[in-house]
Motif scaffolding. Structure first.
Motif, PDB file in Angstrom:
ATOM      1  N   THR A  45      -8.465   6.232 -11.216  1.00  0.00           N
ATOM      2  CA  THR A  45      -8.628   6.843  -9.895  1.00  0.00           C
ATOM      3  C   THR A  45      -9.750   6.203  -9.084  1.00  0.00           C
ATOM      4  O   THR A  45      -9.835   6.409  -7.869  1.00  0.00           O
ATOM      5  CB  THR A  45      -8.877   8.360 -10.026  1.00  0.00           C
ATOM      6  N   ASP A  46     -10.598   5.404  -9.733  1.00  0.00           N
ATOM      7  CA  ASP A  46     -11.637   4.696  -8.986  1.00  0.00           C
ATOM      8  C   ASP A  46     -11.063   3.644  -8.041  1.00  0.00           C
ATOM      9  O   ASP A  46     -11.777   3.171  -7.139  1.00  0.00           O
ATOM     10  CB  ASP A  46     -12.627   4.020  -9.946  1.00  0.00           C
ATOM     11  N   VAL A  47      -9.801   3.231  -8.244  1.00  0.00           N
ATOM     12  CA  VAL A  47      -9.207   2.230  -7.343  1.00  0.00           C
ATOM     13  C   VAL A  47      -8.702   2.874  -6.057  1.00  0.00           C
ATOM     14  O   VAL A  47      -8.366   2.173  -5.097  1.00  0.00           O
ATOM     15  CB  VAL A  47      -8.061   1.454  -8.026  1.00  0.00           C
ATOM     16  N   ILE A  48      -8.634   4.198  -6.030  1.00  0.00           N
ATOM     17  CA  ILE A  48      -8.178   4.893  -4.823  1.00  0.00           C
ATOM     18  C   ILE A  48      -9.237   4.760  -3.731  1.00  0.00           C
ATOM     19  O   ILE A  48     -10.439   4.921  -3.984  1.00  0.00           O
ATOM     20  CB  ILE A  48      -7.902   6.375  -5.127  1.00  0.00           C
ATOM     21  N   GLU A  49      -8.795   4.467  -2.527  1.00  0.00           N
ATOM     22  CA  GLU A  49      -9.706   4.346  -1.386  1.00  0.00           C
ATOM     23  C   GLU A  49      -9.479   5.484  -0.407  1.00  0.00           C
ATOM     24  O   GLU A  49      -8.332   5.884  -0.159  1.00  0.00           O
ATOM     25  CB  GLU A  49      -9.501   2.999  -0.682  1.00  0.00           C
TER      26      GLU A  49
ATOM     27  N   LYS B  72     -16.506  16.155   3.388  1.00  0.00           N
ATOM     28  CA  LYS B  72     -16.673  16.210   1.940  1.00  0.00           C
ATOM     29  C   LYS B  72     -15.569  17.095   1.366  1.00  0.00           C
ATOM     30  O   LYS B  72     -15.045  17.975   2.051  1.00  0.00           O
ATOM     31  CB  LYS B  72     -18.062  16.738   1.555  1.00  0.00           C
ATOM     32  N   GLY B  73     -15.184  16.846   0.125  1.00  0.00           N
ATOM     33  CA  GLY B  73     -14.132  17.643  -0.497  1.00  0.00           C
ATOM     34  C   GLY B  73     -13.206  16.788  -1.334  1.00  0.00           C
ATOM     35  O   GLY B  73     -13.460  15.590  -1.557  1.00  0.00           O
ATOM     36  N   ASP B  74     -12.119  17.394  -1.818  1.00  0.00           N
ATOM     37  CA  ASP B  74     -11.172  16.669  -2.669  1.00  0.00           C
ATOM     38  C   ASP B  74      -9.778  16.614  -2.062  1.00  0.00           C
ATOM     39  O   ASP B  74      -8.798  16.361  -2.764  1.00  0.00           O
ATOM     40  CB  ASP B  74     -11.127  17.275  -4.081  1.00  0.00           C
ATOM     41  N   LEU B  75      -9.669  16.845  -0.754  1.00  0.00           N
ATOM     42  CA  LEU B  75      -8.395  16.726  -0.039  1.00  0.00           C
ATOM     43  C   LEU B  75      -8.597  15.781   1.125  1.00  0.00           C
ATOM     44  O   LEU B  75      -9.395  16.056   2.024  1.00  0.00           O
ATOM     45  CB  LEU B  75      -7.926  18.099   0.460  1.00  0.00           C
ATOM     46  N   ALA B  76      -7.893  14.650   1.100  1.00  0.00           N
ATOM     47  CA  ALA B  76      -8.096  13.640   2.142  1.00  0.00           C
ATOM     48  C   ALA B  76      -6.921  12.679   2.155  1.00  0.00           C
ATOM     49  O   ALA B  76      -6.066  12.687   1.267  1.00  0.00           O
ATOM     50  CB  ALA B  76      -9.391  12.860   1.893  1.00  0.00           C
ATOM     51  N   VAL B  77      -6.875  11.849   3.165  1.00  0.00           N
ATOM     52  CA  VAL B  77      -5.977  10.692   3.180  1.00  0.00           C
ATOM     53  C   VAL B  77      -6.496   9.700   2.135  1.00  0.00           C
ATOM     54  O   VAL B  77      -7.713   9.538   1.977  1.00  0.00           O
ATOM     55  CB  VAL B  77      -5.975  10.041   4.573  1.00  0.00           C
ATOM     56  N   TRP B  78      -5.554   9.047   1.399  1.00  0.00           N
ATOM     57  CA  TRP B  78      -6.008   8.042   0.448  1.00  0.00           C
ATOM     58  C   TRP B  78      -5.018   6.906   0.338  1.00  0.00           C
ATOM     59  O   TRP B  78      -3.862   7.034   0.735  1.00  0.00           O
ATOM     60  CB  TRP B  78      -6.352   8.643  -0.909  1.00  0.00           C
ATOM     61  N   ARG B  79      -5.511   5.783  -0.211  1.00  0.00           N
ATOM     62  CA  ARG B  79      -4.737   4.542  -0.268  1.00  0.00           C
ATOM     63  C   ARG B  79      -4.730   3.995  -1.694  1.00  0.00           C
ATOM     64  O   ARG B  79      -5.743   3.984  -2.378  1.00  0.00           O
ATOM     65  CB  ARG B  79      -5.350   3.504   0.678  1.00  0.00           C
TER      66      ARG B  79
ATOM     67  N   ASP C  91       0.828  -1.205   0.000  1.00  0.00           N
ATOM     68  CA  ASP C  91       0.000   0.000   0.000  1.00  0.00           C
ATOM     69  C   ASP C  91       0.864   1.259   0.000  1.00  0.00           C
ATOM     70  O   ASP C  91       1.894   1.334   0.686  1.00  0.00           O
ATOM     71  CB  ASP C  91      -0.881   0.059   1.251  1.00  0.00           C
ATOM     72  N   TYR C  92       0.409   2.257  -0.751  1.00  0.00           N
ATOM     73  CA  TYR C  92       0.817   3.644  -0.545  1.00  0.00           C
ATOM     74  C   TYR C  92      -0.290   4.314   0.258  1.00  0.00           C
ATOM     75  O   TYR C  92      -1.468   4.270  -0.128  1.00  0.00           O
ATOM     76  CB  TYR C  92       0.955   4.385  -1.867  1.00  0.00           C
ATOM     77  N   LEU C  93       0.064   4.951   1.368  1.00  0.00           N
ATOM     78  CA  LEU C  93      -0.870   5.765   2.144  1.00  0.00           C
ATOM     79  C   LEU C  93      -0.425   7.218   2.001  1.00  0.00           C
ATOM     80  O   LEU C  93       0.687   7.567   2.413  1.00  0.00           O
ATOM     81  CB  LEU C  93      -0.867   5.353   3.608  1.00  0.00           C
ATOM     82  N   VAL C  94      -1.257   8.050   1.392  1.00  0.00           N
ATOM     83  CA  VAL C  94      -0.916   9.449   1.158  1.00  0.00           C
ATOM     84  C   VAL C  94      -1.623  10.291   2.213  1.00  0.00           C
ATOM     85  O   VAL C  94      -2.856  10.263   2.326  1.00  0.00           O
ATOM     86  CB  VAL C  94      -1.325   9.881  -0.256  1.00  0.00           C
ATOM     87  N   ILE C  95      -0.835  11.044   3.002  1.00  0.00           N
ATOM     88  CA  ILE C  95      -1.360  11.777   4.152  1.00  0.00           C
ATOM     89  C   ILE C  95      -1.047  13.262   3.961  1.00  0.00           C
ATOM     90  O   ILE C  95       0.119  13.667   4.034  1.00  0.00           O
ATOM     91  CB  ILE C  95      -0.730  11.258   5.468  1.00  0.00           C
ATOM     92  N   PRO C  96      -2.055  14.099   3.705  1.00  0.00           N
ATOM     93  CA  PRO C  96      -1.790  15.528   3.522  1.00  0.00           C
ATOM     94  C   PRO C  96      -1.225  16.168   4.786  1.00  0.00           C
ATOM     95  O   PRO C  96      -1.547  15.754   5.914  1.00  0.00           O
ATOM     96  CB  PRO C  96      -3.166  16.110   3.186  1.00  0.00           C
TER      97      PRO C  96
END
Length: 367
Positions: A174-178, A220-227, A129-134
């Motif tokens: 991008t649909d595979v992003i969780e 809600k929004g377009d900035l979040a943690v994602w996997r 996994d890549y975990l992206v944390i703003p």
């Protein structure tokens, strides 16, 4: 302007003139202007290398100080003002929460599994996994199995690169992003205090709350943690031409690029096509590769958890025998994360203490 002088091939990386090797001499990390030099000797065929330009290799899992504490035990091994690279191990859930006010973070799970709890909600994590944390996100890691992670701290925002003519679904849809779903925090009988450790300017402050700090009930929004897991990345391939590393870019920052190398078909559609990386000398970028799994066939003696570091200004490419060995291979079996930095990286004392002293010799006698 484009010039052709002397003995060359019509198509880069294909039908290299007999008795020569090809070097790619290019700017902006394979994005910019470029020339190809056809040499009679491999530019890595040195017999002596003195000074701090020499390449390095080391096993990150052996870095001194890997204690199991997320902050004290994640050990930096390379860094500059734009990016810092760490290796971290975790055995038990973090007793505190963490917020990085200095940087975005990309956590790459080299091994282990568990749960990450964030301002946006919790998510499971697993190997690959890549975990992206703003920047500014509060989070906590709770491993259910011993976890080792490559940690990439970026001073600039982590973004997904544009795909250009390949279309928006190339490399990964991008649909595979969780992203996380908010959940009520678990009840802890008798607990009255929760601590959040915040990193700013490299220093840690501690904030104590009388309530659980991850109390979000919706977002809600377009900035979040994602996997994103590497199994959902679909490498771009070419049967007749060796693609540059930039074809495998996963994350893009202002001065840093992160690429993912994964198993893929080799250049079997043309017998004259190069099947291994071409020689180059990183004119504008330092190059770091973290080896996650598989067999990195252009480089001998590397295994899971190892890192190679090739600074700007010195050549590298396939080691002796790799070109000949590639003639019979049809696929790669490698999983690796490459980090390219525009500004020079510095090895930390921890990394220097475990660097293999003779790594620079591994290219000697290359043909």
């Amino acid at each position: 302007m484009h010039w052709i002088k002397g003995r060359v091939t019509r198509q880069a990386h294909v039908d290299i003139p007999e008795g020569t090797v090809e070097e790619e001499f290019g700017r902006r990390g394979f994005f910019g202007r470029v020339s190809h030099l056809y040499r009679t000797h491999a530019p890595v065929g040195w017999t002596k290398l003195e000074g701090d330009l020499r390449p390095h290799a080391f096993q990150t899992l052996e870095l001194p100080g890997l204690s199991g504490d997320w902050l004290e035990g994640r050990v930096a091994f390379l860094g500059n003002a734009d990016v810092t690279l760490h290796l971290a191990k975790l055995h038990t859930p973090m007793p505190y929460f963490f917020r990085n006010a200095d940087a975005d973070e990309i956590l790459f799970v080299h091994r282990g599994e568990g749960r990450i709890e964030t301002d946006f909600g919790p998510m499971a994590y697993e190997r690959g996994d890549y975990l992206v944390i703003p920047r500014g996100t509060t989070y906590r890691l709770a491993p259910s199995a011993e976890t080792a992670m490559l940690v990439i701290e970026s001073a600039d925002e982590v973004e997904i690169p544009p795909r250009g003519v390949l279309g928006n679904h190339a490399l990964f849809d991008t649909d595979v992003i969780e992203v996380p779903e908010p959940q009520p925090p678990e009840e802890e009988a008798g607990r009255t205090e929760w601590q959040v450790k915040v990193q700013r300017q490299g220093r840690i402050s501690t904030i104590t709350y009388p309530f659980h700090p991850l109390d979000t009930v919706g977002w809600k929004g377009d900035l979040a943690v994602w996997r994103l897991n590497v199994r959902d990345i679909r490498p771009v391939m070419s049967e007749r031409y060796h693609l540059p590393p930039t074809a495998h870019v996963t994350f893009l920052m202002k001065s840093v690029v992160v690429c993912t190398f994964l198993p893929r078909g080799l250049e079997t559609g043309d017998p004259g096509a190069l099947r291994v990386p071409f020689f180059h000398n990183n004119i504008d970028f330092d190059e770091v590769i973290f080896y996650h799994a598989g067999d990195f066939f252009s480089r001998a003696g590397v295994g899971p958890g190892m890192v190679t570091f090739h600074p700007q200004g010195i050549h590298h490419g396939p080691q002796p025998g790799a070109v000949a060995a590639s003639k019979t291979k049809e696929r790669t079996d490698e999983e690796a994360v490459m980090i390219d930095s525009r500004r020079p990286l510095e090895l930390t004392p921890a990394a220097q203490s475990i660097s293999f002293p003779d790594y620079w010799k591994s290219w000697m006698a290359a043909k």
